[in-house]
Motif scaffolding. Structure first.
Motif, PDB file in Angstrom:
ATOM      1  N   LEU A  56       3.535   7.221  11.004  1.00 21.99           N
ATOM      2  CA  LEU A  56       2.242   6.535  11.002  1.00 21.99           C
ATOM      3  C   LEU A  56       2.065   5.663   9.763  1.00 21.99           C
ATOM      4  N   GLU A  57       2.667   6.094   8.658  1.00 19.23           N
ATOM      5  CA  GLU A  57       2.530   5.327   7.416  1.00 19.23           C
ATOM      6  C   GLU A  57       3.549   4.198   7.320  1.00 19.23           C
ATOM      7  N   TYR A  58       4.800   4.475   7.642  1.00 20.91           N
ATOM      8  CA  TYR A  58       5.876   3.524   7.392  1.00 20.91           C
ATOM      9  C   TYR A  58       6.579   3.011   8.647  1.00 20.91           C
ATOM     10  N   GLY A  59       6.360   3.673   9.766  1.00 17.16           N
ATOM     11  CA  GLY A  59       7.120   3.371  10.971  1.00 17.16           C
ATOM     12  C   GLY A  59       6.763   2.050  11.613  1.00 17.16           C
ATOM     13  N   GLY A  96      -2.646   8.349   9.546  1.00 15.96           N
ATOM     14  CA  GLY A  96      -2.776   7.323  10.573  1.00 15.96           C
ATOM     15  C   GLY A  96      -4.049   6.517  10.419  1.00 15.96           C
ATOM     16  N   ILE A  97      -5.132   7.192  10.113  1.00 16.35           N
ATOM     17  CA  ILE A  97      -6.425   6.510   9.953  1.00 16.35           C
ATOM     18  C   ILE A  97      -6.398   5.571   8.756  1.00 16.35           C
ATOM     19  N   VAL A  98      -5.877   6.046   7.656  1.00 15.31           N
ATOM     20  CA  VAL A  98      -5.860   5.255   6.425  1.00 15.31           C
ATOM     21  C   VAL A  98      -4.927   4.049   6.545  1.00 15.31           C
ATOM     22  N   ASN A  99      -3.765   4.250   7.127  1.00 13.30           N
ATOM     23  CA  ASN A  99      -2.748   3.202   7.162  1.00 13.30           C
ATOM     24  C   ASN A  99      -2.815   2.295   8.378  1.00 13.30           C
ATOM     25  N   ARG A 100      -3.403   2.766   9.448  1.00 13.63           N
ATOM     26  CA  ARG A 100      -3.411   1.990  10.693  1.00 13.63           C
ATOM     27  C   ARG A 100      -4.805   1.493  11.086  1.00 13.63           C
ATOM     28  N   LYS A 101      -5.832   1.982  10.405  1.00 10.60           N
ATOM     29  CA  LYS A 101      -7.215   1.551  10.692  1.00 10.60           C
ATOM     30  C   LYS A 101      -7.542   1.739  12.176  1.00 10.60           C
ATOM     31  N   ILE A 102      -7.304   2.948  12.683  1.00  8.59           N
ATOM     32  CA  ILE A 102      -7.464   3.216  14.120  1.00  8.59           C
ATOM     33  C   ILE A 102      -8.588   4.201  14.422  1.00  8.59           C
ATOM     34  N   ILE A 103      -9.399   4.514  13.456  1.00  7.48           N
ATOM     35  CA  ILE A 103     -10.413   5.551  13.634  1.00  7.48           C
ATOM     36  C   ILE A 103     -11.304   5.305  14.847  1.00  7.48           C
ATOM     37  N   ASP A 104     -11.627   4.065  15.114  1.00  5.38           N
ATOM     38  CA  ASP A 104     -12.537   3.765  16.225  1.00  5.38           C
ATOM     39  C   ASP A 104     -11.907   4.006  17.594  1.00  5.38           C
ATOM     40  N   LYS A 105     -10.617   4.294  17.619  1.00  9.82           N
ATOM     41  CA  LYS A 105      -9.930   4.531  18.891  1.00  9.82           C
ATOM     42  C   LYS A 105      -9.519   5.995  19.069  1.00  9.82           C
TER      43      LYS A 105
END
Length: 167
Positions: A56-59, A96-105
């Motif tokens: 989630l961070e680097y992939g 995942g939330i911090v690095n991908r900004k996906i919290i709203d999903k």
């Protein structure tokens, strides 16, 4: 004698594996745990979630794949009762939330429905996850967690919640 491998046990889930060994071996839960070498299994399971956090961070995965991974972890956490594993799971979600900004999903409401099962360490991740939603409706939930676990700094989470709401 049973020859369960780590990956087989991880796929089935630790509780299911314990049940299988108990039934096959006609033994107690403690005896099943001893046969399975639970400590190593738990390390394997926690490593699985650490690896997912790294992905989630680097992939090189899409946003959609990141959302699927995090929601899958949330769903897996419903049946997980081990605090160490839950902590690894929610750490991966946090990454995942911090690095991908996906919290709203993400399916945050499922997390909120399970709050009573989480210990202080996992609840600390939950507070941050709720704050990142930016949804004022979670302010009261964050405060309730803070009352339950006084060592969790909810003030920062409430500030973050308000800041996210303005973005």
């Amino acid at each position: 004698m049973w020859n369960f491998t780590g990956p087989q046990i991880i796929e089935r889930g630790i509780e299911k594996s314990i049940d299988v060994v108990m039934k096959l071996g006609h033994c107690s839960r403690d005896a099943a745990l001893e046969k399975l070498g639970t400590e190593n299994i738990m390390k394997d399971i926690c490593s699985k979630y650490e690896s997912i956090g790294d992905i989630l961070e680097y992939g090189n995965i899409t946003e959609k794949e990141a959302v699927i991974l995090c929601n899958q972890i949330i769903n897996e956490s419903i049946s997980e009762n081990d605090n160490e594993i839950l902590e690894a799971m929610y750490h991966a979600i946090f990454i995942g939330i911090v690095n991908r900004k996906i919290i709203d999903k993400l399916d945050v409401n499922t997390i909120v429905k399970m709050l009573d099962k989480f210990n202080e360490e996992v609840s600390d991740y939950i507070v941050t996850i709720l704050a990142y939603t930016g949804k004022k409706e979670y302010a009261e939930t964050i405060k309730q967690i803070g009352q339950r676990f006084e060592n969790i700094d909810i003030d920062d989470a409430l500030i973050e919640l308000n800041a996210m709401d303005r973005q």
